[in-house]
Structure formats: structure tokens, C-alpha cells
Scaffold this motif. Structure first.
Motif, short mmCIF file in Angstrom:
data_model
loop_
_atom_site.label_atom_id
_atom_site.label_comp_id
_atom_site.label_asym_id
_atom_site.label_seq_id
_atom_site.Cartn_x
_atom_site.Cartn_y
_atom_site.Cartn_z
N LEU A 175 1.02 -1.30 -0.06
CA LEU A 175 -0.06 -0.16 0.01
C LEU A 175 1.05 1.20 0.07
CD1 LEU A 175 -3.09 -0.63 0.21
CD2 LEU A 175 -1.67 -2.46 1.50
N LEU A 176 0.59 2.33 -0.86
CA LEU A 176 1.18 3.29 -0.89
C LEU A 176 0.61 4.76 -1.25
CD1 LEU A 176 4.23 4.40 -1.33
CD2 LEU A 176 4.05 4.39 -3.61
N LEU A 177 0.69 5.55 -0.06
CA LEU A 177 0.09 6.79 0.17
C LEU A 177 1.28 7.60 -0.48
CD1 LEU A 177 -1.94 8.95 0.60
CD2 LEU A 177 -1.15 8.98 2.86
N ASP A 178 0.96 8.38 -1.33
CA ASP A 178 2.20 9.40 -1.92
C ASP A 178 1.38 10.55 -2.38
OD1 ASP A 178 4.52 10.51 -2.61
OD2 ASP A 178 4.70 9.34 -4.61
N MET A 179 1.63 11.52 -1.66
CA MET A 179 0.71 12.73 -2.25
C MET A 179 1.27 14.11 -1.81
SD MET A 179 -2.58 12.89 0.33
CE MET A 179 -2.29 14.17 2.00
N ALA A 180 0.95 15.09 -2.69
CA ALA A 180 1.26 16.66 -2.27
C ALA A 180 0.20 16.95 -1.45
CB ALA A 180 1.29 17.47 -3.49
N THR A 181 0.35 17.99 -0.45
CA THR A 181 -0.89 18.31 0.63
C THR A 181 -1.46 19.48 -0.24
OG1 THR A 181 0.96 19.55 1.68
CG2 THR A 181 0.20 17.48 2.70
N SER A 182 -1.22 20.00 -1.30
CA SER A 182 -1.80 21.04 -1.94
C SER A 182 -2.65 20.10 -3.04
CB SER A 182 -0.97 21.57 -3.17
OG SER A 182 -0.13 20.67 -3.69
N GLN A 183 -3.68 20.74 -3.23
CA GLN A 183 -4.91 20.15 -4.29
C GLN A 183 -4.34 19.29 -5.14
OE1 GLN A 183 -8.08 20.30 -3.28
NE2 GLN A 183 -8.71 18.74 -4.90
N VAL A 184 -3.40 19.86 -6.02
CA VAL A 184 -2.59 19.20 -6.90
C VAL A 184 -1.22 19.42 -6.82
CG1 VAL A 184 -4.56 19.03 -8.66
CG2 VAL A 184 -2.71 20.69 -8.83
N ASP A 214 -6.56 29.25 -14.60
CA ASP A 214 -5.56 29.50 -15.53
C ASP A 214 -4.23 28.94 -14.87
OD1 ASP A 214 -3.86 30.70 -17.15
OD2 ASP A 214 -4.65 32.83 -16.92
N PRO A 215 -3.63 28.27 -15.51
CA PRO A 215 -2.30 27.81 -15.05
C PRO A 215 -1.01 28.77 -15.07
CG PRO A 215 -2.76 26.68 -17.10
CD PRO A 215 -3.79 27.18 -16.59
N ASN A 216 -1.57 29.80 -16.16
CA ASN A 216 -0.38 30.99 -16.20
C ASN A 216 -0.43 31.71 -14.99
OD1 ASN A 216 0.37 30.25 -18.85
ND2 ASN A 216 -1.88 30.72 -19.36
N VAL A 217 -1.35 31.82 -14.02
CA VAL A 217 -1.25 32.69 -12.77
C VAL A 217 0.17 32.19 -11.80
CG1 VAL A 217 -3.57 33.09 -12.77
CG2 VAL A 217 -2.86 31.21 -11.11
N MET A 218 0.48 31.04 -12.01
CA MET A 218 1.74 30.51 -11.30
C MET A 218 2.88 31.05 -12.01
SD MET A 218 0.19 29.34 -8.77
CE MET A 218 1.49 28.55 -7.83
N TYR A 219 2.99 31.46 -13.37
CA TYR A 219 4.06 31.63 -13.90
C TYR A 219 4.36 33.21 -14.36
CZ TYR A 219 4.45 26.53 -14.25
OH TYR A 219 4.47 25.29 -13.77
N SER A 220 3.36 34.15 -14.17
CA SER A 220 3.48 35.56 -14.13
C SER A 220 3.02 36.38 -13.13
CB SER A 220 2.78 35.89 -15.49
OG SER A 220 1.30 35.62 -15.35
N GLU A 221 3.61 37.29 -13.07
CA GLU A 221 3.62 38.51 -11.87
C GLU A 221 1.95 39.28 -11.92
OE1 GLU A 221 5.69 39.13 -9.25
OE2 GLU A 221 7.65 38.49 -9.80
N PRO A 222 1.27 39.64 -10.99
CA PRO A 222 1.46 38.89 -9.69
C PRO A 222 1.02 37.75 -9.69
CG PRO A 222 -0.46 40.44 -9.93
CD PRO A 222 0.18 40.39 -11.14
N HIS A 223 1.73 36.88 -9.02
CA HIS A 223 1.60 35.34 -8.99
C HIS A 223 0.22 34.89 -8.10
CE1 HIS A 223 6.12 34.98 -9.49
NE2 HIS A 223 5.58 34.29 -10.50
N GLY A 224 -0.40 33.79 -8.72
CA GLY A 224 -1.52 33.40 -7.92
C GLY A 224 -0.99 32.21 -6.96
N ALA A 225 -1.81 31.31 -6.50
CA ALA A 225 -1.22 30.22 -5.41
C ALA A 225 -2.13 28.82 -5.67
CB ALA A 225 -1.39 30.69 -4.00
N LEU A 226 -1.30 27.71 -5.38
CA LEU A 226 -2.22 26.51 -5.35
C LEU A 226 -2.99 26.70 -3.84
CD1 LEU A 226 1.03 24.37 -6.11
CD2 LEU A 226 -1.36 23.99 -7.40
N VAL A 227 -3.75 25.87 -3.73
CA VAL A 227 -4.49 25.85 -2.42
C VAL A 227 -4.36 24.16 -1.61
CG1 VAL A 227 -6.21 27.47 -2.80
CG2 VAL A 227 -6.98 25.25 -3.28
N PRO A 228 -4.35 24.44 -0.67
CA PRO A 228 -4.09 23.02 0.12
C PRO A 228 -5.31 22.13 -0.17
CG PRO A 228 -4.01 24.56 1.71
CD PRO A 228 -4.60 25.27 0.48
N PHE A 229 -5.18 20.74 -0.10
CA PHE A 229 -6.00 19.71 -0.33
C PHE A 229 -7.11 19.60 0.78
CE2 PHE A 229 -6.20 15.79 2.17
CZ PHE A 229 -4.89 16.13 2.77
#
Ligand code: NAD
Length: 355
Positions: A175-184, A214-229
């Protein structure tokens, strides 16, 4: 393009070797990345190599580094990864911790200052292959924060992965749980951006704290953010993971009092337990078989989507990709070719390596 695992291993190993690594290290890094692709985690696969090369050129990953023993005190082990490639240094630390756990029955191991250790499940797999149970808490630092706290609107930490691995039985795979604690995982946003697709629903906020795809919010200023799962619970787990991975290992947390040089540093706190020294292996196997059979027998909502257990989606992906190969989107492929030429391979050599 679609490539076989062997082709990608050959190409990635050649890039890492040209970047100054000994052949064995280059092969290990390549195998680790390709296996992530095979298991369905393109976020941690060969698409990481352009980042690794960028770090190499900036001196933020140091080839041929061995994990240095900082403390060796019975069941307590501490290592410093010296910004070495993550897979080799974390592998060395895990090998030592597994050997020690066979003597002591339990080990707490800290690894500080490794370069990106990649798919954390790989270290859980080392433990379960040795018949041990393992838990891994990892933070990510040395670059800007990417994940916002619950109720917050800007990023204050990174995707802090957690892994728990339990050995298998005659009837059930480990059994292997392996995950980021962000939503993705952040790499999934990179993959969405490179493929020109929207980010998964509920994974991102923009710079004003509003939900966006929009994934580009992580790559251009002002940056957005991921959210925790999982709302406040995932956030709380991410906070504790940051603290376990740093306060106990001697590695830096992402707080601004610590240096950020623009690389990726992973710190990992690991606990290993020999189940034979607690309730016993026979009991463990009996409970795994009984419990997993029971859980998987739940009638699925959709008959085409049966109940799975942690680790199973990765095995399904691997069976499929072993057969059909690994799809690499055009942007990622172009970035890999650029990375190859940056370390000094010619385009002709890249073409030969990728056929
Ligand atoms: P994910 O969301 O795809 O999967 C997380 C876990 O859920 C896996 O253990 C999987 O087996 C399980 N799972 C998925 N579907 C399931 C189902 N239907 N039933 C039962 N279990 C199921 O993974 P993720 O959060 O995107 O993480 C991807 C990878 O990123 C991981 O390997 C992680 O270690 C890695 N990561 C590494 C770092 C780093 O800095 N080194 C940072 C973040 C993430």
C-alpha cells in the motif's frame, strides 16, 4: 511525441552525465524520473530535467554528492544532502536507515538540504520492499512559496508531500499513499500550462485570492497560488509536515529568515518501523488481507470505476504505459531538447539518443 521508457532513460541519463554526474548517478536520476512518468506522475517525470539543468548551471544542484552523516545515535540518524541530486542522496539515507531498522526495530531519520527528491513514493517503496512500514514528511524550499494557507490569499509554503508505505501480502501489493498536501502537485500545473489545458477545478487562486483555472497565474506576476487539499485539514497537515521536515532534520523551512537561492531543496523526516517487532508480520498480513478485501468490495457508484486502494492507480498506469509508452507534450519535449543542448549535447546526438 510518444517515447518508450528506454528511450527516455537513455536521453535523460546522457543529459545528467553531460552535466557532470558519474554514469551510475546519471542512470539513477534518469530511472527515477522515467519511473514517475510510468506510474502516471508526469509532474515528477522527465519534464523536471529542464529545471534540474537550470539549477545545475546556477550551482544549485551539485553532481556526485554523497549524503553526509550528521548524527548516528542508535535509532536516530541525520544526514545532510549537500544539494546533491535528490534520488541518490535520499536513497543513501534510506539504505542506511533500513539497515539500522533491522537492528533497532524503529528508526527516526532526518535528511536535510537534498536537491529535489522527486516522487517521494520511491523511498516508501524501498522500505516496503525491505518488509518495513515507513512514513515520510517532506518540505520544499529555496524558491518562492506556491501554496496559500487556508483562509489566506497568497502563497506561504510549498506542496509539502506526505508518504506512508505498508508492505504487501501474498495477495495484495504494498500500500502506498504518496501525495502533495496541495490540491494538486505544482508539476501538474506545469503540465497543464505546457499542454495548453485549464488547471484542475479548485486547485488554484489568482493574485487576488479568487478561484481560477488559468495555470499561467503561477508563472507571471503578480502570482496566484495553489490551495491545500481538503480545506482546513489539508492545510493543517501541510503546516505539521513543514515543521516535522525541518525542525527535526536541521533543514530550512520556507520562513523568510532562511535563504532562498532559487533552486529546490527538499528536507525529509522519515520514520521506519519493523512490523515484526510490534504486532508481528502474520497479524499485519491477516489485517491487510481482511481489511483491503472488505474495502474493495464496496459497490462502486460507477461499475466502470471500482474502488481502489493507495498505490493501485500507479500500478494501473504503469501496466498501461509499459505497453503503450510515455506521451511527452511538444512544449515539454522542446524544453528537454534545450536542456540537452545547454549541457553540451548536439541536436544530432539528441536525435540519435531519442530514436
Ligand atoms: P495524486 O493526487 O495523483 O495521488 C495521491 C495518492 O492518492 C497516491 O498515493 C494514489 O495512490 C492515491 N490515489 C489516487 N487515486 C486513488 C483512488 N481512486 N483510490 C485510492 N487511492 C488513490 O498525487 P499528487 O498529490 O499529485 O502527488 C504526485 C507526486 O508528486 C507524488 O509522487 C509526490 O511525492 C510528488 N511530490 C513531490 C514533491 C517534492 O518536492 N519532491 C512535492 C510535491 C509532490
Amino acid at each position: 511525441m510518444r517515447a518508450t521508457a528506454d528511450t527516455l532513460r537513455r536521453l535523460i541519463s546522457a543529459i545528467v552525465k553531460k552535466g557532470g554526474s558519474a554514469a551510475a548517478e546519471a542512470d539513477q536520476v534518469a530511472e527515477h524520473l522515467v519511473r514517475a512518468n510510468l506510474m502516471g506522475h508526469d509532474s515528477h517525470g522527465v519534464g523536471m530535467i529542464p529545471t534540474y539543468v537550470r539549477h545545475l548551471k546556477a550551482g544549485l544542484v551539485v553532481p556526485n554528492t554523497r549524503a553526509k552523516v550528521v548524527k548516528d545515535d542508535g535509532a536516530l540518524l541525520m544526514f545532510d544532502g549537500g544539494r546533491g541530486y535528490g534520488r541518490p542522496v535520499a536513497g543513501q539515507a534510506m539504505d542506511a536507515a533500513i539497515a539500522r531498522c533491522r537492528e533497532s526495530g524503529v528508526v527516526a531519520m532526518g535528511l536535510a538540504n537534498a536537491h529535489h527528491i522527486g516522487r517521494v513514493g520511491a523511498y516508501g517503496e524501498l522500505a516496503s520492499a525491505a518488509g518495513l512500514v515507513s512514513m515520510h514528511f517532506v518540505n520544499v524550499t529555496d524558491h518562492r512559496a506556491t501554496v496559500a494557507p487556508f483562509r489566506g490569499t497568497d502563497a506561504r509554503f510549498v506542496t509539502n508531500p506526505v508518504c506512508i508505505a505498508v508492505p504487501g501480502t501474498d495477495r495484495h501489493a504494498p500500500l502506498l499513499l504518496d501525495m502533495a498536501t496541495s490540491q494538486v502537485a505544482m508539476g501538474k500545473i506545469r503540465v497543464a500550462k505546457n499542454e495548453g489545458k485549464p488547471a484542475p477545478e479548485g486547485a488554484l487562486i489568482d493574485a487576488a485570492g479568487r478561484p481560477t483555472r488559468d495555470p499561467n497565474v503561477m508563472y507571471s506576476e503578480p502570482h496566484g497560488a495553489l490551495v491545500p487539499f481538503g480545506g482546513h485539514k489539508g492545510y493543517a497537515l501541510a503546516v505539521m509536515t513543514e515543521l516535522l521536515a525541518t525542525a527535526l532534520t536541521g533543514g530550512p523551512s520556507i520562513q523568510p529568515g532562511n535563504q532562498r537561492m532559487g533552486g529546490v531543496v527538499n528536507n525529509m523526516f522519515t520514520v521506519l518501523v519493523d512490523p515484526g517487532r510490534l504486532a508481528g508480520v502474520d497479524w499485519l498480513r491477516r489485517e491487510i488481507d481482511g481489511f483491503i478485501d472488505y474495502v474493495k468490495a464496496s459497490p462502486p457508484v460507477d461499475p466502470k470505476l471500482p474502488v481502489l486502494v493507495p498505490g493501485e492507480p500507479e500500478r494501473i498506469a504503469q501496466a498501461e504505459r509499459d505497453r503503450t509508452g510515455i506521451e511527452v507534450d511538444a512544449t515539454t519535449w522542446a524544453e528537454i531538447v534545450d536542456a540537452a543542448t545547454t549541457v553540451g549535447l548536439t541536436r544530432a546526438e539528441v536525435a540519435t539518443l531519442s530514436t
